[in-house]
Design a protein around this motif. Structure first.
Motif, PDB file in Angstrom:
ATOM      1  N   PRO A 202       0.796  -1.241   0.000  1.00 39.28           N
ATOM      2  CA  PRO A 202       0.000   0.000   0.000  1.00 39.28           C
ATOM      3  C   PRO A 202       0.821   1.280   0.000  1.00 39.28           C
ATOM      4  O   PRO A 202       0.288   2.354  -0.280  1.00 39.28           O
ATOM      5  N   TRP A 203       2.093   1.170   0.288  1.00 38.65           N
ATOM      6  CA  TRP A 203       2.962   2.348   0.405  1.00 38.65           C
ATOM      7  C   TRP A 203       3.670   2.717  -0.903  1.00 38.65           C
ATOM      8  O   TRP A 203       4.424   3.694  -0.952  1.00 38.65           O
ATOM      9  N   LEU A 204       3.446   1.945  -1.971  1.00 39.18           N
ATOM     10  CA  LEU A 204       4.048   2.331  -3.247  1.00 39.18           C
ATOM     11  C   LEU A 204       2.990   2.316  -4.351  1.00 39.18           C
ATOM     12  O   LEU A 204       1.993   1.603  -4.275  1.00 39.18           O
ATOM     13  N   ASP A 205       3.215   3.127  -5.392  1.00 40.23           N
ATOM     14  CA  ASP A 205       2.241   3.287  -6.468  1.00 40.23           C
ATOM     15  C   ASP A 205       2.538   2.423  -7.683  1.00 40.23           C
ATOM     16  O   ASP A 205       1.628   1.973  -8.377  1.00 40.23           O
ATOM     17  N   ILE A 206       3.810   2.212  -7.963  1.00 40.98           N
ATOM     18  CA  ILE A 206       4.193   1.464  -9.159  1.00 40.98           C
ATOM     19  C   ILE A 206       5.639   1.011  -8.986  1.00 40.98           C
ATOM     20  O   ILE A 206       6.417   1.658  -8.274  1.00 40.98           O
TER      21      ILE A 206
ATOM     22  N   THR B 155      17.815  -4.523 -10.189  1.00 35.49           N
ATOM     23  CA  THR B 155      17.413  -3.274  -9.555  1.00 35.49           C
ATOM     24  C   THR B 155      15.894  -3.229  -9.444  1.00 35.49           C
ATOM     25  O   THR B 155      15.185  -3.561 -10.404  1.00 35.49           O
ATOM     26  N   PHE B 156      15.418  -2.841  -8.274  1.00 39.03           N
ATOM     27  CA  PHE B 156      13.983  -2.680  -8.047  1.00 39.03           C
ATOM     28  C   PHE B 156      13.718  -1.194  -7.858  1.00 39.03           C
ATOM     29  O   PHE B 156      14.095  -0.607  -6.846  1.00 39.03           O
ATOM     30  N   ARG B 157      13.101  -0.571  -8.860  1.00 41.42           N
ATOM     31  CA  ARG B 157      12.753   0.843  -8.780  1.00 41.42           C
ATOM     32  C   ARG B 157      11.279   0.974  -8.431  1.00 41.42           C
ATOM     33  O   ARG B 157      10.445   0.237  -8.955  1.00 41.42           O
ATOM     34  N   TYR B 158      10.977   1.913  -7.567  1.00 37.46           N
ATOM     35  CA  TYR B 158       9.591   2.076  -7.148  1.00 37.46           C
ATOM     36  C   TYR B 158       9.301   3.547  -6.878  1.00 37.46           C
ATOM     37  O   TYR B 158      10.207   4.321  -6.551  1.00 37.46           O
ATOM     38  N   ILE B 159       8.039   3.894  -7.043  1.00 40.54           N
ATOM     39  CA  ILE B 159       7.589   5.243  -6.718  1.00 40.54           C
ATOM     40  C   ILE B 159       6.757   5.145  -5.446  1.00 40.54           C
ATOM     41  O   ILE B 159       5.662   4.569  -5.455  1.00 40.54           O
ATOM     42  N   PRO B 160       7.277   5.663  -4.334  1.00 39.97           N
ATOM     43  CA  PRO B 160       6.548   5.562  -3.059  1.00 39.97           C
ATOM     44  C   PRO B 160       5.434   6.602  -2.998  1.00 39.97           C
ATOM     45  O   PRO B 160       5.418   7.577  -3.746  1.00 39.97           O
ATOM     46  N   ASN B 161       4.499   6.370  -2.099  1.00 39.12           N
ATOM     47  CA  ASN B 161       3.467   7.375  -1.840  1.00 39.12           C
ATOM     48  C   ASN B 161       3.593   7.882  -0.401  1.00 39.12           C
ATOM     49  O   ASN B 161       4.541   7.536   0.313  1.00 39.12           O
ATOM     50  N   ALA B 162       2.629   8.662   0.033  1.00 33.02           N
ATOM     51  CA  ALA B 162       2.723   9.309   1.351  1.00 33.02           C
ATOM     52  C   ALA B 162       2.711   8.316   2.497  1.00 33.02           C
ATOM     53  O   ALA B 162       3.116   8.653   3.625  1.00 33.02           O
ATOM     54  N   ALA B 163       2.273   7.084   2.240  1.00 32.80           N
ATOM     55  CA  ALA B 163       2.192   6.087   3.311  1.00 32.80           C
ATOM     56  C   ALA B 163       3.514   5.363   3.549  1.00 32.80           C
ATOM     57  O   ALA B 163       3.629   4.567   4.487  1.00 32.80           O
ATOM     58  N   ALA B 164       4.527   5.603   2.717  1.00 34.56           N
ATOM     59  CA  ALA B 164       5.785   4.857   2.802  1.00 34.56           C
ATOM     60  C   ALA B 164       6.516   5.129   4.112  1.00 34.56           C
ATOM     61  O   ALA B 164       6.612   6.273   4.558  1.00 34.56           O
TER      62      ALA B 164
ATOM     63  N   HIS C  74      21.781 -10.383  -5.315  1.00 37.03           N
ATOM     64  CA  HIS C  74      21.496  -9.147  -4.587  1.00 37.03           C
ATOM     65  C   HIS C  74      20.555  -8.274  -5.414  1.00 37.03           C
ATOM     66  O   HIS C  74      20.653  -8.217  -6.648  1.00 37.03           O
ATOM     67  N   VAL C  75      19.627  -7.593  -4.752  1.00 39.65           N
ATOM     68  CA  VAL C  75      18.700  -6.675  -5.416  1.00 39.65           C
ATOM     69  C   VAL C  75      18.867  -5.289  -4.808  1.00 39.65           C
ATOM     70  O   VAL C  75      18.770  -5.115  -3.591  1.00 39.65           O
ATOM     71  N   ARG C  76      19.143  -4.316  -5.664  1.00 39.64           N
ATOM     72  CA  ARG C  76      19.276  -2.933  -5.216  1.00 39.64           C
ATOM     73  C   ARG C  76      17.933  -2.231  -5.344  1.00 39.64           C
ATOM     74  O   ARG C  76      17.317  -2.246  -6.413  1.00 39.64           O
ATOM     75  N   LEU C  77      17.464  -1.604  -4.266  1.00 37.09           N
ATOM     76  CA  LEU C  77      16.192  -0.880  -4.270  1.00 37.09           C
ATOM     77  C   LEU C  77      16.442   0.606  -4.450  1.00 37.09           C
ATOM     78  O   LEU C  77      17.359   1.163  -3.823  1.00 37.09           O
ATOM     79  N   GLU C  78      15.624   1.249  -5.317  1.00 35.54           N
ATOM     80  CA  GLU C  78      15.758   2.680  -5.569  1.00 35.54           C
ATOM     81  C   GLU C  78      14.386   3.328  -5.547  1.00 35.54           C
ATOM     82  O   GLU C  78      13.483   2.925  -6.298  1.00 35.54           O
ATOM     83  N   ALA C  79      14.206   4.328  -4.696  1.00 39.76           N
ATOM     84  CA  ALA C  79      12.995   5.144  -4.728  1.00 39.76           C
ATOM     85  C   ALA C  79      13.189   6.233  -5.768  1.00 39.76           C
ATOM     86  O   ALA C  79      14.196   6.958  -5.730  1.00 39.76           O
ATOM     87  N   VAL C  80      12.256   6.342  -6.707  1.00 37.52           N
ATOM     88  CA  VAL C  80      12.373   7.304  -7.805  1.00 37.52           C
ATOM     89  C   VAL C  80      11.037   8.029  -7.976  1.00 37.52           C
ATOM     90  O   VAL C  80      10.025   7.662  -7.362  1.00 37.52           O
ATOM     91  N   ASP C  81      11.023   9.054  -8.821  1.00 36.32           N
ATOM     92  CA  ASP C  81       9.766   9.744  -9.099  1.00 36.32           C
ATOM     93  C   ASP C  81       9.307   9.554 -10.544  1.00 36.32           C
ATOM     94  O   ASP C  81       8.299  10.131 -10.966  1.00 36.32           O
ATOM     95  N   TYR C  82      10.058   8.726 -11.318  1.00 36.25           N
ATOM     96  CA  TYR C  82       9.684   8.454 -12.705  1.00 36.25           C
ATOM     97  C   TYR C  82      10.300   7.132 -13.128  1.00 36.25           C
ATOM     98  O   TYR C  82      11.461   6.837 -12.800  1.00 36.25           O
TER      99      TYR C  82
END
Length: 427
Positions: free
Chosen positions: A353-357, A369-378, A398-406
């Motif tokens: 629920p804390w990420l949009d896509i 690499t796991f890229r994600y766009i978080p929302n306000a609940a993150a 190993h999986v690298r996580l990245e919070a992005v906006d696009y």
């Protein structure tokens, strides 16, 4: 139809394709086979699988059955999105498409109201532009420009989904309101994007008719489904479709949430290493059409993987239950030789629920690499928990996580949640 009757229908399809299509006759003769050699399923598996490459090279004259042209009555032309490379041109008889659709949707009682006697559902489509047969990416066309011959309204959306401007989104929402559809046929990631925007704009997606939603085109992630269901509400029927541009509806989700494969209008095989898999094991779907007079296909390797469950479903449908695993070109390949499916990656992500896509990507070196766009609940704990689940699913990788906006869409215009450049180049 009994197993014996079904296989007899397959033998008839082989005979018809052999005597009426140039490509398939040459395909059989190259293996020293004729229709009369195919007496049982073991003989049938002697026929080498056919593929998109065959139909791309031989279209149209080599694959259209004798007596048909692309301008024959009831012929509908299609072009695939190009997910796995070049786009595939194809055609289908309108009544075959309708028959397959009716069989598939028949597993879900919540969709029964669509087929009232004497009525034709009003349909809006919101999907990658390459999946449509009109220009809908620029946003400057009119509604009339984007209504297909069957009455479907194709809604405007940018080729790069997350780059769709607000005015184009407002236009899509306005057109749904104006067109008053019975049915939305959507890509789930695209539609989840539209629902996020609708919330932001304080808009609703409704119709004076009972609005149904069919999701297709790409894997329906749990993240997308969570957003769609929350926005549309519990009274709006939502179902996941298994399908291909060149074949139509291959299956559908029943009202108990299980995916059923259409083995009434198709003869289906699940194959790994050239042999049929047992229930509970993953295999590639091979499809043979039944009673397809226009472009009969025999042992058509779809590139899509499923696990046949082998158990009856509480919904009561006799169509077999399968688990959707994902495309061969999207499988994540680990250093120890194991393969992790897009469905397994999505299960590790969950509804989140804390990420949009999100987009999981394996590059040519194997790095993930796991890229994600978080929302306000993150929250930091959410990210840490997801990182642990992905580590368990993909160990020792190993999986690298990245919070992005696009996050960009694919070249095809689709937004694939899981891609592997290793698998894409290997297939």
């Amino acid at each position: 139809m009994s197993d014996a009757a079904t296989f007899e229908a397959v033998r008839e399809e082989i005979t018809y394709a052999f005597h009426n299509t140039v490509f398939f006759r040459k395909h059989m003769e190259a293996s020293g086979l004729r229709p009369e050699d195919i007496r049982d399923p073991d003989d049938f598996r002697r026929i080498p699988p056919t593929s998109k490459v065959h139909y791309r090279r031989n279209y149209p004259a080599g694959v259209l059955a004798r007596g048909y042209t692309l301008n024959s009555p009831n012929v509908m032309r299609f072009q695939s999105s190009g997910t796995s490379g070049d786009r595939l041109n194809s055609a289908i008889m309108s009544y075959d498409l309708a028959r397959r659709q009716a069989t598939a949707l028949g597993v879900n009682r919540r969709f029964g109201a669509l087929w009232r006697p004497g009525s034709r559902p009003r349909i809006c489509r919101f999907a990658p532009p390459n999946c449509s047969d009109v220009e809908c990416a620029t946003g400057f066309s009119t509604m009339e420009d984007r209504i297909l011959p069957d009455g479907t309204l194709v809604l405007t959306v940018a080729h790069d989904l997350l780059a769709t401007p607000e005015w184009q989104i407002v236009k899509a929402l306005d057109e749904i309101e104006s067109y008053q559809p019975d049915l939305l046929v959507v890509d789930p990631t695209h539609f989840a994007f539209l629902t996020r925007w609708a919330r932001r704009l304080d808009r609703k997606i409704t119709s004076p008719r009972h609005l149904h939603t069919v999701c297709g085109y790409t894997l329906m992630t749990r993240v997308a489904r969570r957003q769609i269901e929350a926005f549309m509400g519990p009274d709006a029927p939502i179902g996941d479709m298994i399908g291909m541009s060149e074949l139509g509806y291959l299956g559908f989700e029943c009202d108990h949430g299980q995916r059923h494969i259409n083995d009434k209008d198709f003869y289906v095989e699940f194959v790994e290493g050239g042999k049929p898999v047992e229930n509970g094991r993953m295999g590639e779907l091979y499809v043979t059409t039944i009673d397809d007079g226009l472009i009969p296909r025999v042992r058509y390797a779809t590139g899509d993987y499923f696990t046949p469950v082998g158990e009856a479903c509480a919904c009561g449908s006799e169509l077999p239950v399968v688990r959707v695993e994902g495309r061969a070109t999207h499988m994540v390949r680990l250093p120890d030789g194991r393969v992790v499916t897009p469905a397994a990656v999505d299960a590790a992500v969950g509804t989140a629920p804390w990420l949009d896509i999100y987009k999981f990507e394996q590059d040519r070196t194997g790095a993930c690499t796991f890229r994600y766009i978080p929302n306000a609940a993150a929250r930091p704990d959410d990210v840490a928990a997801l990182e642990a689940r992905l580590a368990e699913t993909l160990s020792p990788q190993h999986v690298r996580l990245e919070a992005v906006d696009y996050i960009s869409a694919e070249r095809s215009g689709k937004f694939q949640p899981c891609v592997s450049h290793i698998s894409a180049e290997a297939v």
